[in-house]
Design a protein around this motif. Structure first.
Motif, mmCIF file in Angstrom:
data_model
loop_
_atom_site.group_PDB
_atom_site.id
_atom_site.type_symbol
_atom_site.label_atom_id
_atom_site.label_comp_id
_atom_site.label_asym_id
_atom_site.label_seq_id
_atom_site.Cartn_x
_atom_site.Cartn_y
_atom_site.Cartn_z
ATOM 1 N N TYR A 132 8.351 12.305 7.852
ATOM 2 C CA TYR A 132 7.484 13.097 6.983
ATOM 3 C C TYR A 132 6.262 13.631 7.727
ATOM 4 O O TYR A 132 5.733 14.670 7.395
ATOM 5 C CB TYR A 132 7.042 12.275 5.779
ATOM 6 C CG TYR A 132 8.218 11.724 5.009
ATOM 7 C CD1 TYR A 132 9.051 12.574 4.289
ATOM 8 C CD2 TYR A 132 8.525 10.373 5.032
ATOM 9 C CE1 TYR A 132 10.146 12.092 3.595
ATOM 10 C CE2 TYR A 132 9.618 9.879 4.339
ATOM 11 C CZ TYR A 132 10.421 10.738 3.632
ATOM 12 O OH TYR A 132 11.512 10.245 2.956
ATOM 13 N N VAL A 155 16.639 3.770 7.271
ATOM 14 C CA VAL A 155 17.633 2.939 6.598
ATOM 15 C C VAL A 155 18.894 2.874 7.453
ATOM 16 O O VAL A 155 19.141 3.733 8.302
ATOM 17 C CB VAL A 155 17.999 3.475 5.190
ATOM 18 C CG1 VAL A 155 16.807 3.464 4.261
ATOM 19 C CG2 VAL A 155 18.598 4.846 5.273
ATOM 20 N N SER A 208 12.457 0.520 7.158
ATOM 21 C CA SER A 208 11.039 0.842 7.204
ATOM 22 C C SER A 208 10.728 1.879 6.133
ATOM 23 O O SER A 208 11.482 2.828 5.947
ATOM 24 C CB SER A 208 10.674 1.388 8.588
ATOM 25 O OG SER A 208 9.307 1.697 8.650
ATOM 26 N N ASP A 209 9.609 1.698 5.463
ATOM 27 C CA ASP A 209 9.180 2.647 4.443
ATOM 28 C C ASP A 209 7.690 2.909 4.637
ATOM 29 O O ASP A 209 6.860 2.465 3.864
ATOM 30 C CB ASP A 209 9.470 2.100 3.045
ATOM 31 C CG ASP A 209 9.226 3.130 1.957
ATOM 32 O OD1 ASP A 209 9.082 4.324 2.293
ATOM 33 O OD2 ASP A 209 9.168 2.748 0.786
ATOM 34 N N ARG A 248 6.553 13.293 0.588
ATOM 35 C CA ARG A 248 7.189 12.679 -0.579
ATOM 36 C C ARG A 248 6.412 12.923 -1.819
ATOM 37 O O ARG A 248 5.300 12.959 -2.009
ATOM 38 C CB ARG A 248 7.334 11.178 -0.383
ATOM 39 C CG ARG A 248 8.318 10.837 0.665
ATOM 40 C CD ARG A 248 8.568 9.385 0.621
ATOM 41 N NE ARG A 248 7.892 8.812 1.797
ATOM 42 C CZ ARG A 248 7.989 7.594 2.153
ATOM 43 N NH1 ARG A 248 8.663 6.746 1.470
ATOM 44 N NH2 ARG A 248 7.390 7.137 3.216
ATOM 45 N N TYR A 258 7.320 7.956 7.822
ATOM 46 C CA TYR A 258 8.789 8.017 7.923
ATOM 47 C C TYR A 258 9.419 6.847 7.188
ATOM 48 O O TYR A 258 8.766 5.848 6.925
ATOM 49 C CB TYR A 258 9.253 8.023 9.381
ATOM 50 C CG TYR A 258 9.044 6.715 10.094
ATOM 51 C CD1 TYR A 258 10.076 5.781 10.187
ATOM 52 C CD2 TYR A 258 7.828 6.395 10.667
ATOM 53 C CE1 TYR A 258 9.885 4.579 10.826
ATOM 54 C CE2 TYR A 258 7.630 5.199 11.316
ATOM 55 C CZ TYR A 258 8.658 4.297 11.391
ATOM 56 O OH TYR A 258 8.469 3.091 12.024
ATOM 57 N N GLU A 259 10.689 7.015 6.871
ATOM 58 C CA GLU A 259 11.457 5.885 6.357
ATOM 59 C C GLU A 259 12.768 5.819 7.131
ATOM 60 O O GLU A 259 13.308 6.843 7.549
ATOM 61 C CB GLU A 259 11.669 5.952 4.855
ATOM 62 C CG GLU A 259 12.618 6.987 4.366
ATOM 63 C CD GLU A 259 12.717 6.995 2.843
ATOM 64 O OE1 GLU A 259 12.822 5.920 2.219
ATOM 65 O OE2 GLU A 259 12.708 8.087 2.288
ATOM 66 N N ALA A 291 17.299 -0.936 3.721
ATOM 67 C CA ALA A 291 15.998 -0.369 4.092
ATOM 68 C C ALA A 291 15.459 -1.084 5.324
ATOM 69 O O ALA A 291 15.459 -2.313 5.385
ATOM 70 C CB ALA A 291 15.022 -0.497 2.933
#
Length: 143
Positions: A40, A20, A12-13, A143, A17-18, A10
């Motif tokens: 997102y 990986v 950034s969460d 999400r 956005y995320e 991982a």
């Protein structure tokens, strides 16, 4: 046999956005790091933060980072990875029978890049890895 999923890291969460890194390895334990981003909510400030975080990552690693498009010839995806500093490397034949573009963010003087150019004649990743290994620039459902 091509590269298979090995591990996920991982980066950034954030709510927008995320990001990986997916580590793929082949039967000879060669490593391929593939960047994956789910967006997102997109805004210029989000892109600025993404670029800043990616720049910080590149400053502390010499590893080549690859991005394989999730669907062939996706113009929106190409614009995004180009903005993020990735360069076109080659087309790869994936095990689902489709040819996709592979982009790379690299440090200079790395012989591994030539290896992937030579190896692009065989399937690089399985269909399950491709769906999770590409960098997607589109806006997904919340999400």
């Amino acid at each position: 046999m091509g590269f298979e999923f090995y591990a996920e890291y991982a980066l950034s969460d954030a709510p927008e956005y995320e990001a990986v890194l997916h580590e793929l390895r082949d039967e000879h334990e060669q490593q391929m790091m593939v960047m994956h981003i789910d967006v997102y909510h997109f805004a210029p400030s989000v892109l600025k933060r993404m670029k800043r975080e990616f720049s910080a990552l590149r400053s502390c690693t010499d590893a080549n980072l690859f991005a394989i498009e999730p669907s062939p010839d996706d113009a929106k995806w190409q614009r995004f990875v180009t903005i993020m500093g990735f360069d076109f490397l080659c087309r790869v034949e994936c095990t689902d029978g489709l040819s996709r573009r592979c982009y790379v963010s690299k440090k200079k003087n790395n012989d591994l890049i030539q290896h992937f150019r030579v190896q692009n004649e065989r399937p690089v990743v399985g269909p399950t890895a491709v769906s999770s290994a590409g960098v997607r620039a589109g806006v997904n459902e919340p999400r």
